[in-house]
Every structure is written in structure tokens, then in C-alpha cells.
Design an enzyme around this catalytic site. Sequence first.
Site, PDB file in Angstrom:
ATOM      1  N   PRO A 264       0.821  -1.209   0.000  1.00  0.00           N
ATOM      2  CA  PRO A 264       0.000   0.000   0.000  1.00  0.00           C
ATOM      3  C   PRO A 264       0.857   1.262   0.000  1.00  0.00           C
ATOM      4  O   PRO A 264       1.820   1.358   0.762  1.00  0.00           O
ATOM      5  CB  PRO A 264      -0.792  -0.110   1.310  1.00  0.00           C
ATOM      6  CG  PRO A 264       0.088  -0.933   2.210  1.00  0.00           C
ATOM      7  CD  PRO A 264       0.850  -1.885   1.318  1.00  0.00           C
ATOM      8  N   ARG A 302      -1.266  16.340  -9.092  1.00  0.00           N
ATOM      9  CA  ARG A 302      -2.333  15.344  -9.299  1.00  0.00           C
ATOM     10  C   ARG A 302      -3.590  15.908  -9.955  1.00  0.00           C
ATOM     11  O   ARG A 302      -4.180  15.255 -10.816  1.00  0.00           O
ATOM     12  CB  ARG A 302      -2.672  14.630  -7.985  1.00  0.00           C
ATOM     13  CG  ARG A 302      -1.478  13.861  -7.392  1.00  0.00           C
ATOM     14  CD  ARG A 302      -1.873  12.961  -6.244  1.00  0.00           C
ATOM     15  NE  ARG A 302      -2.646  11.815  -6.687  1.00  0.00           N
ATOM     16  CZ  ARG A 302      -3.948  11.704  -6.616  1.00  0.00           C
ATOM     17  NH1 ARG A 302      -4.675  12.659  -6.066  1.00  0.00           N
ATOM     18  NH2 ARG A 302      -4.549  10.637  -7.075  1.00  0.00           N
ATOM     19  N   CYS A 332       3.583  29.843 -14.912  1.00  0.00           N
ATOM     20  CA  CYS A 332       3.194  30.197 -16.274  1.00  0.00           C
ATOM     21  C   CYS A 332       2.855  28.950 -17.059  1.00  0.00           C
ATOM     22  O   CYS A 332       3.642  28.445 -17.862  1.00  0.00           O
ATOM     23  CB  CYS A 332       4.304  30.990 -16.943  1.00  0.00           C
ATOM     24  SG  CYS A 332       4.302  32.664 -16.349  1.00  0.00           S
ATOM     25  N   GLU A 333       1.659  28.472 -16.804  1.00  0.00           N
ATOM     26  CA  GLU A 333       1.166  27.218 -17.382  1.00  0.00           C
ATOM     27  C   GLU A 333      -0.224  27.100 -16.765  1.00  0.00           C
ATOM     28  O   GLU A 333      -0.444  27.572 -15.660  1.00  0.00           O
ATOM     29  CB  GLU A 333       2.063  26.078 -16.920  1.00  0.00           C
ATOM     30  CG  GLU A 333       1.709  24.693 -17.397  1.00  0.00           C
ATOM     31  CD  GLU A 333       1.924  24.478 -18.877  1.00  0.00           C
ATOM     32  OE1 GLU A 333       0.922  24.215 -19.543  1.00  0.00           O
ATOM     33  OE2 GLU A 333       3.069  24.578 -19.359  1.00  0.00           O
ATOM     34  N   TYR A 360       1.996  11.135  -3.418  1.00  0.00           N
ATOM     35  CA  TYR A 360       2.253  11.696  -4.750  1.00  0.00           C
ATOM     36  C   TYR A 360       2.048  13.211  -4.771  1.00  0.00           C
ATOM     37  O   TYR A 360       1.631  13.775  -5.777  1.00  0.00           O
ATOM     38  CB  TYR A 360       1.390  10.977  -5.810  1.00  0.00           C
ATOM     39  CG  TYR A 360       1.475   9.472  -5.675  1.00  0.00           C
ATOM     40  CD1 TYR A 360       2.661   8.803  -5.967  1.00  0.00           C
ATOM     41  CD2 TYR A 360       0.399   8.716  -5.202  1.00  0.00           C
ATOM     42  CE1 TYR A 360       2.768   7.435  -5.806  1.00  0.00           C
ATOM     43  CE2 TYR A 360       0.498   7.336  -5.036  1.00  0.00           C
ATOM     44  CZ  TYR A 360       1.676   6.711  -5.340  1.00  0.00           C
ATOM     45  OH  TYR A 360       1.784   5.350  -5.165  1.00  0.00           O
TER      46      TYR A 360
HETATM   47  C1  LIG Z   1       2.914   2.547  -6.935  1.00  0.00           C
HETATM   48  C2  LIG Z   1       2.997   1.142  -6.535  1.00  0.00           C
HETATM   49  C3  LIG Z   1       2.283   0.686  -5.423  1.00  0.00           C
HETATM   50  C4  LIG Z   1       1.398   1.566  -4.590  1.00  0.00           C
HETATM   51  O1  LIG Z   1       0.266   2.044  -5.241  1.00  0.00           O
HETATM   52  P1  LIG Z   1      -0.788   2.877  -4.380  1.00  0.00           P
HETATM   53  O2  LIG Z   1      -1.879   3.169  -5.343  1.00  0.00           O
HETATM   54  O3  LIG Z   1      -0.116   4.112  -3.908  1.00  0.00           O
HETATM   55  O4  LIG Z   1      -1.224   2.011  -3.253  1.00  0.00           O
HETATM   56  C5  LIG Z   1       2.459  -0.631  -5.046  1.00  0.00           C
HETATM   57  N1  LIG Z   1       3.256  -1.472  -5.739  1.00  0.00           N
HETATM   58  C6  LIG Z   1       3.948  -1.070  -6.820  1.00  0.00           C
HETATM   59  C7  LIG Z   1       4.832  -2.030  -7.513  1.00  0.00           C
HETATM   60  C8  LIG Z   1       3.835   0.242  -7.255  1.00  0.00           C
HETATM   61  O5  LIG Z   1       4.514   0.628  -8.338  1.00  0.00           O
END
Ligand SMILES: *Cc1c(COP(=O)(O)O)cnc(C)c1O
Length: 403
Positions: A264, A302, A332-333, A360
Site C-alpha cells: 500500500p 495530481r 506560467c502554465e 504523490y
Molecule cells: C505505486 C505502486 C504501489 C502503490 O500504489 P498505491 O496506489 O499508492 O497504493 C504498489 N506497488 C507497486 C509495484 C507500485 O509501483
Amino acid sequence: MSILLSPEHLNELATAFGSPLYVYNADQITEQYKRLTTAFAQTDTRFFYACKALTNIHVLRHINSIGCNIDCSSINEVKLALFAGCTPNNVLYTSNGIHFSEIEEAKDLGVHINIDSLSNLEKFGQKFGPHYPVGIRLRPNIMAGGNMKISTGHDKSKFGIPVEQLDEILTLVEKYQLNIQNLHIHTGSDIKDVEVFVKGIEVLFDIIPHFKNLKSVDLGGGFKVPYQKGDGETDIDLLATKVKEAFDNHPNPNGQPLQVWFEPGKFLVSAAGYLITEVNVMKKSGDTVFAGINSGFNHLIRPMFYDAYHRIENISNKNGKEANYTVVGNICETDTFATDRSIQEIREGDRLVFYNAGAYGFEMSSNFNSRFKPAEVLVTNGNAQLIRKRDVLEDLIKNQQIN
Ligand SMILES: *Cc1c(COP(=O)(O)O)cnc(C)c1O
């Protein structure tokens, strides 16, 4: 009592540390981790925090301190996790499209590795044969996740070795006597539907019998978290029940009960993060009222990159009358955070906070427009600690050749 940080508390932090400011609440991370371990108490599970969501080493230290392992997407993340004090056995490198030299480095550092191409699997076999246990990242050909950009397991995806190449995998395993201990799938992000995980497990059950040394299966991450009121989230308790059922119904034909791994990212840190910004200018244009803030997609990309919704609150005017505002940045975007969003009355100088900014957020920030990246603060048991200084001009110059 809620463990969320209150608008008053966030205001105090912005006064003390300036803005824009990323604030993370360690207690919320702990609570999310406990939700997972509680839900999965009946299954032998191990959780690896997918640290690409947020890699500040103080956050990694906290994650390590609560007993959670760490999953990495690059060799540098592996090094950060070790630097933060994790033992190699608690670190996993799930690779994707990397040069073989990074796999060699990861092996030298002693961490778990998931290999995602036949090419690197063959190189691994040639170099290490059966002498270092390794995992395989498979592509299960399942469509999953909130949108195409964050879907990784479908049949056009670059991630993992396609399951239809099982024969080629087995040929390499046989040829080099590879010690395959883990099978991995990660199908995407923002996966609300528990059935998607179950489908993934079912794909794996056909493959598991071919691997005699298998110790674990790794179902990746991607649990959906709610970003706005009424948003659904992955039902973790239901997922735990389904996972247990599935494994109870499919005991490992090779004897050893398999440990279930998860990775996670968002689930652990999204809601624990807050981005505090300040309103530079108010501007009217026809029916639109722009609130221009001291941030942009250089700090939180995001909304622009994924059309992601982040709840915004005016913490300087909590009880203000709501009106519609288009919240934009200062680069500037076109960097629109929200269009005609109902927010408490906004005035110049007010502080707006973006919720769910832990995952993120800072991690995808940049110095675009030669602006500084925000500072980061970690709150643990109510105590705030500066964990990253705001950039200064020197940071923009330091790697350039000056003569
Ligand atoms: C990004 C990623 C995750 C985590 O994804 P989430 O949506 O942030 O839970 C888990 N495993 C791998 C290999 C990833 O690249």
C-alpha cells in the site's frame, strides 16, 4: 477524538514554518497501518509501504518504527529505506524496466527483489543461479484502477512479465535453477473493487503450483482512499475476508503455506498529508472568480495530471459563507486545482489547505518556473518537526557548472 489535524493547528504550523507547506501527521499513518493489520489478523500477511508515494526519510523511519516494511521503485529508494534504518529483510525492490546493474546492487544490499522482465531474469540466472532468492513480477492482464494512467496490470501494460509467457519463465527457472520465492502482481491504483484483487489471486493460483520454493505471493497496492465526501474506498475488511477464503480454498500444493504481501502506498499516507498554501491574488473574469495561490503543479500535480480531486478548505475563514471559486496556481502554465468549487469566502492572504496531499504530492513536485519546493513538517503526537527545509536559491544553482 479525531486524530486529523484541525484547521487551527494547520494555521499555527503555517505561521511557524511559512507556506506553501506540506504537513504530515504520523499518527494518521499509524492508524491506517493498524487498520490493515487488524483487518488481516487472520491471514499471514506482510505489508510493504510503496514509498514512491512519499519518501522523506523521517516518514520512512516512522513507517519502519511501526513495524511496516518498505517497497521501492528504484535503487535510490532502496538506499533511502536502508538509510532510514530498515533492515534489508524488510525492504523489497519491485523493479520495472531497470538496468540489470540495479538488480545487482539490490542483491549486494541484501533486499528482496521482484524481477519484471525475461531479459533481467535470464541475466540474474547467469550471474547468481540458485544462490539468491528472487521474486517475479507478473502481468496478470487485468484491467483495474481509477484511470488508464494508473492502470498497470492490463494486457497492453509495460509492467511485469505477461502471464502468457509462463513457459519462458519456467524454462529460465529450470535452466538456472532459480530460487523463486515470491510471485508479484500490482494491477493499478485507486482500485475500489475488492473483486479485482480476487481476480488477481485467481490468476496466481494457476501459476503457483509451478514454483516449488514459493514462500509468498505479493498482491501489490492500489487500495482506493476517499478524496471527497461520498467517495468510496476499498473495503479492507471485505478484502481480508476474501483473501483468506481464497487461500483457504487453495492450499499451496507444494506444502508451505504462503505468506500474503501487500504494497500500500496511498492508503498509508494520502490522508495523513496536508498542503497549506496562501492566496496571492483574487481576480474576477465574467462569472469566474479566480483565487490565485502561492503554489502550482510544481507542488501538487495530481489535479492536472490525473484530474484528481483534492478537497480544499479556507482555514483562515472556516465559517465564511461559501461561494464558487476557481483555484489556480502562480506558474506560467495552466494549473487549475479546482473549477467553480464551493469554498468558504476567500480573501487575499487567506490560507487554503489541500487535503489528501500525502501521497504523490511533494514526491511529484518540481522546480518548474525555478520556484522552490515547499518545506515539509512531520507532526508526531502533536509535536511538529521540520523534516525538509524549503529550497533556497542556492538549491537551484548548486549542480550547475559555474565558471
Ligand atoms: C505505486 C505502486 C504501489 C502503490 O500504489 P498505491 O496506489 O499508492 O497504493 C504498489 N506497488 C507497486 C509495484 C507500485 O509501483
